[in-house]
Design an enzyme around this catalytic site. Structure first.
Site, PDB file in Angstrom:
ATOM      1  N   PRO A  75      60.437  96.223  28.948  1.00 41.90           N
ATOM      2  CA  PRO A  75      60.580  96.610  27.679  1.00 41.90           C
ATOM      3  C   PRO A  75      59.306  96.440  26.926  1.00 41.90           C
ATOM      4  O   PRO A  75      58.768  95.566  26.837  1.00 41.90           O
ATOM      5  CB  PRO A  75      61.818  95.638  27.200  1.00 41.90           C
ATOM      6  N   GLU A  76      59.062  97.444  26.401  1.00 38.90           N
ATOM      7  CA  GLU A  76      57.907  97.557  25.407  1.00 38.90           C
ATOM      8  C   GLU A  76      58.434  97.975  23.870  1.00 38.90           C
ATOM      9  O   GLU A  76      59.852  98.143  23.612  1.00 38.90           O
ATOM     10  CB  GLU A  76      56.855  98.654  25.849  1.00 38.90           C
ATOM     11  N   LYS A 106      57.691  93.626  20.336  1.00 40.20           N
ATOM     12  CA  LYS A 106      58.712  93.452  21.249  1.00 40.20           C
ATOM     13  C   LYS A 106      59.796  92.487  20.929  1.00 40.20           C
ATOM     14  O   LYS A 106      60.657  92.192  21.833  1.00 40.20           O
ATOM     15  CB  LYS A 106      58.072  92.976  22.673  1.00 40.20           C
ATOM     16  N   ARG A 137      47.299  93.051  35.355  1.00 42.59           N
ATOM     17  CA  ARG A 137      48.259  94.012  35.502  1.00 42.59           C
ATOM     18  C   ARG A 137      47.587  95.183  36.194  1.00 42.59           C
ATOM     19  O   ARG A 137      46.615  95.653  36.036  1.00 42.59           O
ATOM     20  CB  ARG A 137      48.674  94.558  34.256  1.00 42.59           C
TER      21      ARG A 137
END
Length: 258
Positions: free
Chosen positions: A2-3, A58, A248
């Site tokens: 989730p962003e 977030k 990432r």
């Protein structure tokens, strides 16, 4: 993961199913309650009425007429309404019981979690390390913060202390749309590239929030092919490359992004 657009969707979901309702019961997995215990959380929230929730980056802040419940969704978090899905799931970590149903915080990997803030001051302390919300950030604020920053561009975009709400998927999309290589240093960016960076980020966030409630896989966007095997750049057709930036997995076009 989730962003910001996903959490804005959760805010609207909580607004629909939780706002104005009195909490009749709370059931919580102790492994996701971060700064208190399940019994104390229930004692604090039972009988309280939820006000309108807000979002910062977030994080979802759910105030009541007393304390606030703060939620972070980690990598796999979600909200579920019991009328849509009557049976409870083993990954339902926090359950808020109302007269008309249950609002469930579901999280497979137990990252993120729930915090209890007895006062607005305590909520500010919990969220105090965050930078400004990426969707509320003005161009002037962004450029000023960028001038004071050093290091990698993608790492900066994902640093929640710099700006709150951007994760690696939005960062990749922003850099691709701005035609900036993900391994570029901030110091190397021209003024035009800095402007493109901000405007691309703002466009992606606004369109995602206003029309989709998630990061769309539009044909003209990197997200349409991101992560697929032998994917080609939607803009020039060059085969995309993959690397690791700031820990990432990162996708980019070696031709379009300089």
């Amino acid at each position: 993961m989730p962003e910001l657009p996903d959490v804005e969707h959760f805010r609207r979901f909580f607004l629909q199913h939780g706002t104005g309702k009195i909490v009749r019961g709370v059931e919580a997995d102790p492994t996701i309650v971060r700064n208190t215990g399940p019994d104390a959380l229930e004692e604090a929230l039972r009988g309280r009425r939820f006000d309108e929730p807000s979002r910062h980056g977030k994080w979802l802040a759910c105030p009541t007429d007393g304390p606030s419940l703060l939620l972070h969704f980690g990598m796999t978090g979600d909200l579920v309404w019991s009328r849509d899905e009557p049976d409870r799931h083993r990954w339902d970590r926090l359950i808020l019981v109302f007269d008309d149903g249950e609002l469930r915080y579901r999280n497979m990997r137990k990252l993120g979690g729930a915090w209890l803030a007895p006062s607005p001051a305590e909520a500010n302390t919990i969220l105090g390390g965050l930078g400004p919300d990426a969707l509320a950030l003005t161009q002037r604020e962004f450029l000023e913060r960028l001038r004071r920053r050093r290091g990698g561009t993608k790492a900066a975009l994902m640093d929640q202390r710099f700006i709150a709400g951007v994760g690696h998927i939005i960062a990749d999309e922003t850099l691709w749309q701005a035609r900036i290589h993900p391994q570029r240093s901030i110091e190397s960016l021209s003024e035009d590239e800095r402007l493109r960076l901000f405007r691309s980020m703002r466009k992606i966030l606004r369109e995602s929030v206003e029309h989709y409630d998630f990061i769309p896989r539009k044909r003209s966007w990197l997200s349409h092919v991101r992560g697929t095997r032998d994917a080609a750049c939607p803009r020039c057709g060059t085969t995309l490359m993959r690397t690791v930036v700031a820990g990432r997995t990162t996708y980019f076009c070696p031709r379009c992004q300089e």
